[in-house]
Design a protein around this motif. Structure first.
Motif, PDB file in Angstrom:
ATOM      1  N   TYR A 100       0.829  -1.202   0.000  1.00 34.41           N
ATOM      2  CA  TYR A 100       0.000   0.000   0.000  1.00 34.41           C
ATOM      3  C   TYR A 100       0.868   1.259   0.000  1.00 34.41           C
ATOM      4  CZ  TYR A 100      -4.241  -2.749   0.993  1.00 34.41           C
ATOM      5  OH  TYR A 100      -5.301  -3.626   0.934  1.00 34.41           O
ATOM      6  N   GLN A 156      -7.605   3.576  -5.604  1.00 39.70           N
ATOM      7  CA  GLN A 156      -8.358   3.206  -6.807  1.00 39.70           C
ATOM      8  C   GLN A 156      -7.645   2.092  -7.576  1.00 39.70           C
ATOM      9  OE1 GLN A 156      -8.987   6.491  -9.483  1.00 39.70           O
ATOM     10  NE2 GLN A 156     -10.608   5.449 -10.588  1.00 39.70           N
ATOM     11  N   ARG A 157      -6.335   2.181  -7.662  1.00 42.86           N
ATOM     12  CA  ARG A 157      -5.579   1.174  -8.395  1.00 42.86           C
ATOM     13  C   ARG A 157      -5.654  -0.191  -7.724  1.00 42.86           C
ATOM     14  NH1 ARG A 157       0.821   1.215  -8.590  1.00 42.86           N
ATOM     15  NH2 ARG A 157       0.577  -0.666  -7.353  1.00 42.86           N
ATOM     16  N   LEU A 158      -5.603  -0.192  -6.395  1.00 42.52           N
ATOM     17  CA  LEU A 158      -5.610  -1.448  -5.650  1.00 42.52           C
ATOM     18  C   LEU A 158      -7.020  -1.918  -5.307  1.00 42.52           C
ATOM     19  CD1 LEU A 158      -2.636  -0.777  -3.202  1.00 42.52           C
ATOM     20  CD2 LEU A 158      -2.616  -2.184  -5.260  1.00 42.52           C
ATOM     21  N   ASN A 159      -8.009  -1.053  -5.613  1.00 41.47           N
ATOM     22  CA  ASN A 159      -9.407  -1.383  -5.317  1.00 41.47           C
ATOM     23  C   ASN A 159      -9.636  -1.598  -3.822  1.00 41.47           C
ATOM     24  OD1 ASN A 159     -12.099  -1.770  -6.053  1.00 41.47           O
ATOM     25  ND2 ASN A 159     -11.850  -3.993  -6.248  1.00 41.47           N
ATOM     26  N   VAL A 160      -9.086  -0.672  -3.032  1.00 43.22           N
ATOM     27  CA  VAL A 160      -9.297  -0.673  -1.582  1.00 43.22           C
ATOM     28  C   VAL A 160      -9.712   0.740  -1.179  1.00 43.22           C
ATOM     29  CG1 VAL A 160      -7.621  -2.506  -1.195  1.00 43.22           C
ATOM     30  CG2 VAL A 160      -6.871  -0.124  -1.066  1.00 43.22           C
ATOM     31  N   SER A 161     -10.047   0.919   0.079  1.00 43.33           N
ATOM     32  CA  SER A 161     -10.470   2.239   0.536  1.00 43.33           C
ATOM     33  C   SER A 161      -9.262   3.128   0.816  1.00 43.33           C
ATOM     34  CB  SER A 161     -11.308   2.106   1.814  1.00 43.33           C
ATOM     35  OG  SER A 161     -10.503   1.651   2.888  1.00 43.33           O
TER      36      SER A 161
END
Length: 307
Positions: free
Chosen positions: A16, A31-36
């Motif tokens: 991260y 957004q790239r990792l699809n996490v908050s």
């Protein structure tokens, strides 16, 4: 990093942090990792607490920028994540162990001559490795190696600061580029001493300019600089227009310039040594299998060329 610290962070936190550093933004990394976004922020905060450092400077409405401590950790983080990926791939089989990305820096004037064919041949040999090339000058490539932005860089041997290891893969001679109708164009070999008094168009890139000027000064000569330009093609165009001559290590396969002019290319006398092309890396980073494969392929690639 001490063993007690190793137990206090996770690969996910490192991942991260590296994503935020690469994107320059917590929101873009999320957004790239699809996490908050809070997940990214929490991971960075945990690392900052673990190592008692500040990793990012928060810039209102401009994302984040690495601090000096963050830059050092980012280089280590990229290496750690690469080796973790290799470890995981190796457990799944030899083919997957040779898969994944490789970030390659390339000197701006070398790239158009060698990068297309080099990437094509490497992709054919190692289809699982995705080379991600980026051009730059000598200084920016060196910084990228030390910061961990690049795994390897292909560039000229113009001298390196501490912390960079370079291995030669080829060499190129220096050539004089003259107006097609210039009297020296009728010569088979051109002495540097006869060029020095003439109007010189200097390819003015960081460290490249120093290299060209040092060649004259080592022989007690001082060139007569008429124009300076960082553009390879503008230098050739000015030569074709009769504004002077230039010196280049690499020249196109044809003598025409963008505007339809023509130049003549002649080798310099043997007292001017060729310039080495090297593959460079950060000396302190352990080379990944992907890096070793690419370096070996580059050596074979340049061995087959007639430069």
């Amino acid at each position: 990093i001490g063993s007690e610290k190793l137990m206090q962070f996770t690969l996910k936190q490192i991942d991260y942090f590296a994503a935020a550093a690469e994107a320059g933004s917590v929101s873009a990394a999320a957004q790239r990792l699809n996490v908050s976004q809070p997940a990214i922020s929490a991971a960075v905060a945990a690392l900052e607490e673990t190592f008692a450092v500040t990793l990012f400077q928060r810039q209102h409405a401009k994302g984040v920028a690495l601090t000096p401590a963050g830059q050092r950790l980012f280089a280590e983080a990229r290496a750690l994540l690469a080796h973790a990926q290799e470890f995981q791939s190796a457990a799944k089989g030899e083919a997957e162990a040779m898969a994944g990305p490789l970030d390659l820096g390339c000197f701006v004037t070398l790239a158009p001559f060698f990068l297309p064919a080099l990437l094509k041949s490497f992709a054919a040999a190692r289809p699982g490795i995705q080379v991600r090339p980026r051009e730059g000058d000598h200084a920016s490539l060196s910084r990228g190696l030390l910061s961990g932005a690049f795994d390897l860089a292909l560039l000229y041997d113009l001298g390196f600061e501490d912390g960079i290891a370079a291995e030669p893969v080829g060499q190129v001679p220096l050539r004089a580029v003259l107006p097609a109708d210039h009297k020296l164009a009728r010569r088979r070999i051109v002495p540097l001493s006869e060029l020095a008094p003439l109007p010189f168009i200097l390819l003015d890139l960081p460290q490249s300019a120093d290299y060209f000027l040092a060649l004259f000064r080592a022989r007690g000569l001082e060139p007569s600089i008429r124009h300076r330009t960082p553009s390879f093609e503008l230098a050739r165009g000015l030569v074709a227009g009769g504004h002077g001559y230039t010196l280049l290590n690499l020249v196109p396969a044809h003598d025409r310039t963008y505007d339809g002019g023509q130049v003549a290319v002649r080798p310099l006398d043997e007292s001017v040594p060729p310039l080495k092309i090297v593959v460079a890396r950060a000396a302190q980073s352990r080379a990944t299998r992907r890096s070793l494969l690419f370096r070996g392929h580059a050596m074979s690639f340049f061995d087959k060329l007639e430069l």
